[in-house]
Design a protein around this motif. Structure first.
Motif, PDB file in Angstrom:
ATOM      1  N   ALA A  64      43.066  43.614  38.383  1.00 20.53           N
ATOM      2  CA  ALA A  64      43.137  44.566  39.449  1.00 20.53           C
ATOM      3  C   ALA A  64      42.818  43.687  40.938  1.00 20.53           C
ATOM      4  O   ALA A  64      43.243  44.033  41.716  1.00 20.53           O
ATOM      5  N   ALA A  65      41.818  42.834  40.714  1.00 20.90           N
ATOM      6  CA  ALA A  65      41.273  42.131  42.048  1.00 20.90           C
ATOM      7  C   ALA A  65      42.668  41.268  42.343  1.00 20.90           C
ATOM      8  O   ALA A  65      42.979  41.305  43.623  1.00 20.90           O
ATOM      9  N   GLU A  66      43.349  40.715  41.816  1.00 17.40           N
ATOM     10  CA  GLU A  66      44.643  40.171  42.080  1.00 17.40           C
ATOM     11  C   GLU A  66      45.677  41.071  42.928  1.00 17.40           C
ATOM     12  O   GLU A  66      46.210  40.717  43.661  1.00 17.40           O
ATOM     13  N   ARG A  67      45.817  42.139  42.289  1.00 18.22           N
ATOM     14  CA  ARG A  67      46.762  43.214  42.729  1.00 18.22           C
ATOM     15  C   ARG A  67      46.197  43.761  44.063  1.00 18.22           C
ATOM     16  O   ARG A  67      47.146  43.735  44.932  1.00 18.22           O
ATOM     17  N   LEU A  68      45.087  43.873  44.263  1.00 17.48           N
ATOM     18  CA  LEU A  68      44.556  44.351  45.495  1.00 17.48           C
ATOM     19  C   LEU A  68      44.501  43.175  46.456  1.00 17.48           C
ATOM     20  O   LEU A  68      44.884  43.295  47.922  1.00 17.48           O
ATOM     21  N   TYR A  69      44.351  42.037  46.125  1.00 18.01           N
ATOM     22  CA  TYR A  69      44.876  40.909  47.014  1.00 18.01           C
ATOM     23  C   TYR A  69      46.288  40.854  47.492  1.00 18.01           C
ATOM     24  O   TYR A  69      46.717  40.651  48.816  1.00 18.01           O
ATOM     25  N   THR A  70      46.882  40.948  46.450  1.00 17.10           N
ATOM     26  CA  THR A  70      48.436  41.019  46.920  1.00 17.10           C
ATOM     27  C   THR A  70      48.995  41.976  47.647  1.00 17.10           C
ATOM     28  O   THR A  70      49.764  41.896  48.606  1.00 17.10           O
ATOM     29  N   ARG A  71      48.169  43.207  47.647  1.00 13.69           N
ATOM     30  CA  ARG A  71      48.292  44.479  48.410  1.00 13.69           C
ATOM     31  C   ARG A  71      47.766  44.457  49.798  1.00 13.69           C
ATOM     32  O   ARG A  71      48.158  45.241  50.758  1.00 13.69           O
ATOM     33  N   GLY A  72      46.887  43.309  50.326  1.00 10.82           N
ATOM     34  CA  GLY A  72      46.456  43.136  51.423  1.00 10.82           C
ATOM     35  C   GLY A  72      45.008  43.821  51.597  1.00 10.82           C
ATOM     36  O   GLY A  72      44.680  44.005  52.810  1.00 10.82           O
ATOM     37  N   LEU A  73      44.434  44.308  50.419  1.00  9.51           N
ATOM     38  CA  LEU A  73      43.356  45.160  50.623  1.00  9.51           C
ATOM     39  C   LEU A  73      42.049  44.248  50.539  1.00  9.51           C
ATOM     40  O   LEU A  73      41.027  44.601  50.942  1.00  9.51           O
ATOM     41  N   VAL A  74      42.075  43.065  49.975  1.00  7.61           N
ATOM     42  CA  VAL A  74      40.715  42.171  49.790  1.00  7.61           C
ATOM     43  C   VAL A  74      41.573  40.804  50.177  1.00  7.61           C
ATOM     44  O   VAL A  74      42.614  40.487  50.210  1.00  7.61           O
ATOM     45  N   THR A  75      40.411  39.798  50.550  1.00  9.90           N
ATOM     46  CA  THR A  75      40.800  38.450  51.364  1.00  9.90           C
ATOM     47  C   THR A  75      40.982  37.543  50.184  1.00  9.90           C
ATOM     48  O   THR A  75      41.612  36.580  50.676  1.00  9.90           O
ATOM     49  N   GLN A  76      40.565  37.651  48.917  1.00  7.26           N
ATOM     50  CA  GLN A  76      40.757  36.382  48.059  1.00  7.26           C
ATOM     51  C   GLN A  76      41.329  37.154  46.840  1.00  7.26           C
ATOM     52  O   GLN A  76      40.927  38.283  46.450  1.00  7.26           O
ATOM     53  N   PRO A  77      41.992  36.563  46.127  1.00  2.19           N
ATOM     54  CA  PRO A  77      42.295  36.944  44.607  1.00  2.19           C
ATOM     55  C   PRO A  77      41.408  37.431  43.624  1.00  2.19           C
ATOM     56  O   PRO A  77      41.793  38.132  42.844  1.00  2.19           O
ATOM     57  N   ASP A  78      40.191  36.767  43.923  1.00  2.00           N
ATOM     58  CA  ASP A  78      39.003  37.255  43.080  1.00  2.00           C
ATOM     59  C   ASP A  78      38.136  38.107  43.838  1.00  2.00           C
ATOM     60  O   ASP A  78      36.968  38.120  43.315  1.00  2.00           O
TER      61      ASP A  78
END
Length: 80
Positions: free
Chosen positions: A40-54
């Motif tokens: 889920a964290a990786e998907r949020l990163y891919t979508r530009g919602l968080v700054t890091q994949p973790d």
């Protein structure tokens, strides 16, 4: 259309953030966190919602969406 389990995992992860503070982030530890949370964290990163994949910090878009997630939680948790 109901939320998928992947979407629920993403919403639950976003709910852990404080939308009012850009200085508070989260870290999803790849070796100890639930694999669904890591994904889920990786998907949020891919979508530009968080700054890091973790996890990391919320982006401006992530902050906006997290605010909406918190509002949704508030409405759903209120007594009818």
């Amino acid at each position: 259309m109901p939320f998928s389990q992947e979407q629920l995992n993403e919403l639950n992860l976003l709910a852990l953030f404080h939308s009012s503070s850009s200085q508070e982030g989260i870290k999803v530890h790849k070796h100890s966190a639930d694999p669904a949370t890591v994904a889920a964290a990786e998907r949020l990163y891919t979508r530009g919602l968080v700054t890091q994949p973790d996890g990391g910090y919320l982006t401006p878009l992530g902050s906006e969406i997290t605010e909406q997630v918190h509002k949704l939680q508030s409405v759903l948790n209120s007594k009818p």
